[in-house]
Design a protein around this motif. Structure first.
Motif, PDB file in Angstrom:
ATOM      1  N   GLY B  11      -8.951   8.490  -3.135  1.00  0.00           N
ATOM      2  CA  GLY B  11      -8.723   9.765  -3.824  1.00  0.00           C
ATOM      3  C   GLY B  11      -7.475  10.474  -3.326  1.00  0.00           C
ATOM      4  O   GLY B  11      -6.631   9.886  -2.655  1.00  0.00           O
ATOM      5  N   ASN B  43      -4.074   0.522  -0.614  1.00  0.00           N
ATOM      6  CA  ASN B  43      -4.400   1.324  -1.795  1.00  0.00           C
ATOM      7  C   ASN B  43      -5.899   1.476  -2.008  1.00  0.00           C
ATOM      8  O   ASN B  43      -6.406   1.326  -3.131  1.00  0.00           O
ATOM      9  CB  ASN B  43      -3.749   0.747  -3.063  1.00  0.00           C
ATOM     10  CG  ASN B  43      -2.231   0.729  -2.967  1.00  0.00           C
ATOM     11  OD1 ASN B  43      -1.639   1.632  -2.391  1.00  0.00           O
ATOM     12  ND2 ASN B  43      -1.613  -0.316  -3.478  1.00  0.00           N
ATOM     13  N   SER B  77      -3.648   5.069  -1.177  1.00  0.00           N
ATOM     14  CA  SER B  77      -4.972   5.476  -1.631  1.00  0.00           C
ATOM     15  C   SER B  77      -5.094   5.095  -3.103  1.00  0.00           C
ATOM     16  O   SER B  77      -4.215   4.411  -3.643  1.00  0.00           O
ATOM     17  CB  SER B  77      -5.129   6.989  -1.452  1.00  0.00           C
ATOM     18  OG  SER B  77      -6.443   7.388  -1.779  1.00  0.00           O
ATOM     19  N   CYS B  78      -6.152   5.491  -3.749  1.00  0.00           N
ATOM     20  CA  CYS B  78      -6.251   5.214  -5.190  1.00  0.00           C
ATOM     21  C   CYS B  78      -7.242   6.151  -5.856  1.00  0.00           C
ATOM     22  O   CYS B  78      -8.070   6.769  -5.198  1.00  0.00           O
ATOM     23  CB  CYS B  78      -6.664   3.767  -5.456  1.00  0.00           C
ATOM     24  SG  CYS B  78      -8.370   3.399  -5.014  1.00  0.00           S
ATOM     25  N   ARG B  79      -7.078   6.269  -7.139  1.00  0.00           N
ATOM     26  CA  ARG B  79      -8.101   6.894  -7.968  1.00  0.00           C
ATOM     27  C   ARG B  79      -8.697   5.763  -8.808  1.00  0.00           C
ATOM     28  O   ARG B  79      -8.159   5.374  -9.821  1.00  0.00           O
ATOM     29  CB  ARG B  79      -7.493   7.946  -8.896  1.00  0.00           C
ATOM     30  CG  ARG B  79      -6.934   9.132  -8.154  1.00  0.00           C
ATOM     31  CD  ARG B  79      -6.887  10.380  -9.016  1.00  0.00           C
ATOM     32  NE  ARG B  79      -6.295  11.490  -8.285  1.00  0.00           N
ATOM     33  CZ  ARG B  79      -6.970  12.265  -7.428  1.00  0.00           C
ATOM     34  NH1 ARG B  79      -8.266  12.059  -7.209  1.00  0.00           N
ATOM     35  NH2 ARG B  79      -6.371  13.248  -6.790  1.00  0.00           N
TER      36      ARG B  79
END
Lengths: 414, 414
Positions: B11, B43, B77-79
């Motif tokens: 996030g 990620n 990071s990632c969504r």
């Protein structure tokens, strides 16, 4: 009896303008045989017109130290261009009433013009006034000085912010935001935007694209550059000066059209660019408008800038004591590495209403970045940290309530 | 042979999420008989699905120290919300392939849900996995913890910025800008906007009006409050959470209408409010949108927040070593003044997909400010400074290029 001095702040404030005030007040106290009382006009030249004067004798050494650590204009500033002979005559009348022999005006190009006019009027009237300009503008567009106090701190804030936000976007780019736009001040010149280039230590680091008022933006070329940057590095960070124009000379910030009421959208440049890039490239964009945050960020002031802001205030007093009226104190660069500088002075006539543009040799060939020459110029201006004291987790800025001297003259009607 | 550990960031990132990573990695090295290699997924969970793993053995103690001083998500990071059984199965397959026995997931409410699902799946499959959630979100909306690491630093940034910009506006208000609006993050909850109230030390100091998603905005009431504030104090500083809604439940930020292409204006809340106030009250307005600047501002991180971000990372490892899977590490407040805290833990089931709203008792009766109870809660979270090291006038943040372990499994198709 020595004559009194009057100091006033003018135009947009800076993180270190109060440090110049402290420089003036501290230095003036060193010359009691030349300078009597030291007044400050409340809200800049308006305080002269309205005869609202503050006697700085109330300021302790502790106050002066806190003044150096407090952003904004502690005595109030103003945007008021002297328009009539009546206003000029009023200024002189107030100076006479308060026996002001020294006028220290702390501002940018417009203020230098006011300072010059007041100086000339006094001379024509045979009134003994030494008017000295103390340079200040985050825009860094004053000529004949290495830089303008206030600029170095804003440059440090913007470069820090770009480096930080760049790390954020880079983290998210694999699956979310790929483009970040930071809008910074600079309506006519790109000094602040250009200085953000210091954030990049190596090829590929943000900012990837810098948009300057000096370089008209062709939207097709810009969109291609954004796509190319995202392809190469996975993300793209753009710093845009608010005054960026298109190839027809129109402000891009006004391209957004009008709102439901028919008003020109105040939306500004950054949201416009974000909409453009999202529409044409499909990238998720985030954007930020730094506005007053950049101009007030004393917490991340440049130690170099702070030292120079104090020095030009002190130098103005020395010029006055030496009888050098109608001058502006300047900063002279002696060498880039190590950065050495001295204080100089130029006649107000060569400064007033002039604007120093970003030199073409500071702008990269593609128009989207800065050159090594620009880095050599900018680098020393952001050097050194000068944090304010903190109390309860926040900067302990001064909050003064000034008492105004009882007026001698009738009220002035504008 | 002990099983290996895997850490991932999820996030929106924060100024101190890397400090939690450093906490996890440092603590894991203390238990070589329990924990073998410590991997990080590039990620976030995408790096698990794509089998892109980084071996943290390459990180020296110097790297770990720099990690604590670097904002953003250093590993990416990632969504990405886990949507299918196939994705869950893939995660388990990668864990098996790399002998992962410990999963440390650093995120907010959505991530806690992912962490729980992975934990349950492993249990159902009889695979020995201890999944521990490391809390993080600038939104501060995770339940069952005193606060969420990342929030305190953003609160400190926003309160500092408001105090600074407030001094700027106050300087200019006599003849120019009278209203300043700062738009901050907070789509669903007003924690960040509310914390900006710490900037005011006394009656009349900014922020004068705080707009929260929890309090629907009646435009007439707001305009009256702005006029009243300008009449009383000469200027008005407003902090608005991006998720502020009108009395019909619509986002104010979408009230600006559509642009020439028919797209909803990305202009956002701050320019909308500025237009509204200018139109109806006639005041010159300035506005700023902090966006990623607030979320990445490691240079003004809260020392308390930093310490807690490290502590929850270390605590997650201790929970794992103690065999306590399916948990989230929490911060427990023991007292307000002095602020004392301890580390606790709650089962993931009570955290996942929950959202902690701003308590009604933190909101002033008029809906535009915060109460003394709120100040008691917020004050310790911004306490203490923890500046990063500076080089050449800018924060010396880490810039790592990670080498990815050669994959064992076939490529995963989403």
């Amino acid at each position: 009896m020595p004559m009194n001095a009057l100091y006033a702040q003018s135009g947009g404030v800076t993180p270190v303008i109060n440090a110049s005030a402290a420089g003036v007040i501290t230095a003036a106290r060193l010359y009691p045989s030349h300078i009597g009382r030291v007044f400050v006009a409340k809200n800049g030249i308006l305080g002269v017109l309205n005869e609202e004067l503050i006697d700085t004798a109330v300021l302790s050494n502790g106050d002066l130290a806190q003044l150096k650590a407090t952003p904004g204009g502690a005595f109030g500033s103003c945007r008021h261009k002297i328009k009539t002979e009546a206003e000029l005559a009023r200024i002189l009348a107030v100076f006479k009433a308060w026996d002001i022999g020294y006028f220290f005006y702390n501002g940018g190009g417009d203020s230098a013009d006011t300072c010059l006019k007041v100086s000339e009027l006094a001379e024509a009237a045979g009134y003994p006034l030494l008017a000295i300009h103390v340079p200040k503008t985050i825009d860094n567009d004053l000529p004949h000085t290495d830089n303008s106090p206030g600029f170095g701190s804003v440059a440090k804030y913007v470069a820090t912010s770009v480096r930080e936000a760049g790390l954020d976007v880079k983290s998210m780019a694999a699956s979310s935001t790929k483009v970040f736009i930071l809008e910074v001040m600079g309506r006519h010149t790109g000094w602040i935007a250009a200085a953000s280039g210091l954030a990049a230590r190596a090829e590929g680091e943000p900012p990837h694209l810098i948009l300057l008022p000096e370089v008209p933006v062709d939207e097709g070329r810009l969109l291609a550059a954004v796509e190319n940057t995202v392809m190469r590095y996975g993300y793209c960070v753009i710093v845009a000066a608010e005054g960026v124009r298109d190839t027809h000379g129109e402000f891009l910030s006004e391209a957004g059209g009008k709102d439901a009421f028919g008003h020109v959208q105040l939306g500004g440049l950054a949201p416009y660019l974000a909409g453009l890039i999202k529409t044409h490239c499909g990238f998720k964009c985030h954007w930020s408008v730094a506005d007053y945050l950049q101009r007030a960020a004393r917490h991340t002031a440049s130690a170099t800038d702070l030292a120079q802001a104090i020095a030009v205030g002190e130098a103005a007093v020395k010029l006055a004591v030496a009888g050098q009226g109608g001058m502006m104190a300047t900063i002279e660069r002696l060498s880039d590495v190590p950065y050495t500088w001295d204080i100089g002075a130029v006649p107000l006539g060569v400064v007033a209403n002039c604007e120093k543009p970003l030199p073409p040799e500071y702008i990269a060939a593609d128009g989207f970045g800065i050159t090594p020459a620009a880095r050599r110029y900018f680098a020393p201006l952001i050097a050194g940290e000068a944090p304010p004291p903190y109390v309860d987790g926040l900067p302990d800025y001064g909050a003064w309530v000034w008492s105004i001297e009882a007026p001698c003259l009738p009220v002035f009607k504008f």
